[in-house]
Motif scaffolding. Structure first.
Motif, PDB file in Angstrom:
ATOM      1  N   UNK A  58      46.370  39.170  47.155  1.00 23.61           N
ATOM      2  CA  UNK A  58      47.386  39.259  46.102  1.00 23.61           C
ATOM      3  C   UNK A  58      46.682  39.229  44.753  1.00 23.61           C
ATOM      4  N   UNK A  59      47.462  39.170  43.682  1.00 22.43           N
ATOM      5  CA  UNK A  59      46.895  39.166  42.335  1.00 22.43           C
ATOM      6  C   UNK A  59      47.076  37.816  41.630  1.00 22.43           C
ATOM      7  N   UNK A 111      41.447  30.042  36.370  1.00 20.25           N
ATOM      8  CA  UNK A 111      42.010  31.336  36.758  1.00 20.25           C
ATOM      9  C   UNK A 111      42.549  32.178  35.603  1.00 20.25           C
ATOM     10  N   UNK A 112      43.074  31.535  34.556  1.00 20.07           N
ATOM     11  CA  UNK A 112      43.678  32.308  33.472  1.00 20.07           C
ATOM     12  C   UNK A 112      45.022  32.886  33.872  1.00 20.07           C
ATOM     13  N   UNK A 113      45.354  34.052  33.340  1.00 21.41           N
ATOM     14  CA  UNK A 113      46.622  34.697  33.668  1.00 21.41           C
ATOM     15  C   UNK A 113      46.532  35.421  35.012  1.00 21.41           C
ATOM     16  N   UNK A 114      47.625  35.415  35.753  1.00 16.97           N
ATOM     17  CA  UNK A 114      47.718  36.104  37.040  1.00 16.97           C
ATOM     18  C   UNK A 114      48.984  36.950  37.054  1.00 16.97           C
ATOM     19  N   UNK A 115      49.108  37.789  38.064  1.00 17.39           N
ATOM     20  CA  UNK A 115      50.288  38.643  38.192  1.00 17.39           C
ATOM     21  C   UNK A 115      50.991  38.328  39.501  1.00 17.39           C
ATOM     22  N   UNK A 149      37.566  39.197  38.829  1.00 18.07           N
ATOM     23  CA  UNK A 149      37.783  40.027  40.014  1.00 18.07           C
ATOM     24  C   UNK A 149      39.243  39.924  40.421  1.00 18.07           C
ATOM     25  N   UNK A 150      39.978  41.037  40.285  1.00 16.22           N
ATOM     26  CA  UNK A 150      41.386  41.102  40.671  1.00 16.22           C
ATOM     27  C   UNK A 150      41.595  42.428  41.401  1.00 16.22           C
ATOM     28  N   UNK A 151      42.126  42.405  42.618  1.00 17.65           N
ATOM     29  CA  UNK A 151      42.274  43.653  43.367  1.00 17.65           C
ATOM     30  C   UNK A 151      43.280  44.601  42.728  1.00 17.65           C
ATOM     31  N   UNK A 152      42.963  45.886  42.815  1.00 18.67           N
ATOM     32  CA  UNK A 152      43.861  46.923  42.305  1.00 18.67           C
ATOM     33  C   UNK A 152      44.484  47.725  43.441  1.00 18.67           C
ATOM     34  N   UNK A 153      43.842  47.708  44.609  1.00 17.02           N
ATOM     35  CA  UNK A 153      44.350  48.408  45.789  1.00 17.02           C
ATOM     36  C   UNK A 153      44.024  47.550  46.998  1.00 17.02           C
ATOM     37  N   UNK A 154      44.865  47.632  48.033  1.00 18.24           N
ATOM     38  CA  UNK A 154      44.729  46.726  49.169  1.00 18.24           C
ATOM     39  C   UNK A 154      44.506  47.491  50.471  1.00 18.24           C
ATOM     40  N   UNK A 155      43.615  46.931  51.317  1.00 21.38           N
ATOM     41  CA  UNK A 155      43.385  47.412  52.680  1.00 21.38           C
ATOM     42  C   UNK A 155      43.115  46.195  53.539  1.00 21.38           C
TER      43      UNK A 155
END
Length: 341
Positions: A114-115, A14-18, A86-92
């Motif tokens: 989530x991120x 995964x590496x770094x996450x937020x 692939x990391x979401x920037x906006x959520x729906x």
């Protein structure tokens, strides 16, 4: 006891996450499995490889759109000249809003909650084989094994019908339970991870044949935040088939063990043919999840409690992120679980 394992989990890095606006290294590193595999070998248990059962069992739990997304997301992301994973920037999250024509960015914001759940080059392969590990273990139970341990990575209990989250992608425990519930059998899932198994609850919310019970730190200011409260008892067609036992922060051994016994008793009252255990070691006091301050001794007692169940019991690995203590706590648990064999 047989332990099912696949080395293909290593493809997920995964590496770094937020989390909560702060960047940090992901805790779901391959070394987690190394520690648990050492504990398994220390206990003298037989390790068998996962077999490939295809997509059918995954499709019994997750939507076709979600499975397609997981399998193709990284390639589409790179094909769109987007950087990194692939990391979401906006959520729906409204199901009625979903469009097949959405971009990969839009679909990422629908399918990932989530991120801390990025999709990298090897994520789909690792998640697929984690699910195959669980399916293989379930089939061992079907064929007469009384105790089986599925060493799954990535974990699964935060993954719902059409979404991933909490560093999980496919719901291994739910996939196994649905496999075990063939021909209308009643199955119970007991979730002992420090976090509420929101994805598992969502999947079986309206299924009266699958009893789901979870003990976890209260979701007030704690992941997954939105679910895991006592009043959540199942949908209209399955009221009473869902049980949550939230605990206060740093609840400790006694509260955790008393709660674990309570949800196990409730699960057995469901009269299941088998019990699936979402087994997390992240309630440990030293775990970076910082949830319930449980000791290694308590996990050994928990192992004895579960090992004494007269029904078939299938363990499915969920969380546990302290690299210094993970082997020791897993070994203590297995000592207790296998002590009554």
């Amino acid at each position: 006891m047989k332990v099912v394992y696949s080395d293909l989990h290593r493809s997920h890095v995964p590496g770094d996450v937020v989390e909560n606006g702060v960047s940090r290294p992901s805790r779901d590193v391959p070394e987690r499995m190394d520690a648990m595999l050492r504990a398994v070998k220390q206990a003298g248990l037989e390790v068998v490889g996962a077999a490939d059962h295809g997509l059918e069992a995954l499709s019994a739990v997750h939507s076709a759109e979600y499975l397609s997304f997981l399998a193709s997301a990284y390639g589409e992301w790179k094909g769109s000249d987007l950087p990194g994973r692939v990391v979401p920037a906006a959520f729906e999250t409204r199901p009625e809003a979903y469009r097949d024509s959405w971009s990969i960015v839009a679909r990422a914001g629908f399918h990932l909650r989530d991120q801390i759940t990025p999709v990298g080059e090897g994520t789909w392969d690792a998640a697929y084989w984690a699910a195959q590990t669980a399916i293989t273990a379930a089939d061992l139970v079907v064929n007469g094994e009384r105790q089986v341990y599925a060493l799954c990575r990535p974990s699964g209990h935060h993954a719902g019908p059409d979404y991933g989250g909490g560093a999980t992608y496919l719901n291994n425990a739910a996939i196994a339970a649905r496999r075990l519930a063939a021909d209308g059998k009643r199955i119970a899932i007991v979730d002992l991870d420090v976090h509420h198994g929101n994805g598992t609850q969502d999947i079986f919310w309206d299924d009266a044949n699958i009893f789901f019970a979870s003990i976890h730190r209260s979701p007030v200011n704690y992941y997954p935040h939105f679910t895991g409260f006592r009043e959540e008892m199942g949908g209209m067609s399955a009221e009473g088939a869902n049980m949550n036992h939230p605990l206060a922060k740093d609840g400790g051994d006694e509260e955790y063990l008393v709660g674990a016994e309570a949800i196990l008793d409730a699960a057995l009252e469901h009269n299941p043919a088998a019990v699936v255990v979402s087994l997390g070691f992240d309630a440990l006091a030293s775990d970076p999840a910082k949830g319930l301050s449980v000791t290694e001794e308590a996990f050994e007692k928990l192992g004895r409690l579960l090992g004494g169940v007269s029904l078939p019991v299938m363990l499915v690995q969920e969380g546990g992120y302290d690299p210094k203590s993970l082997q020791h706590v897993a070994a203590r648990f297995l000592d207790g679980f296998c002590s009554l064999r």
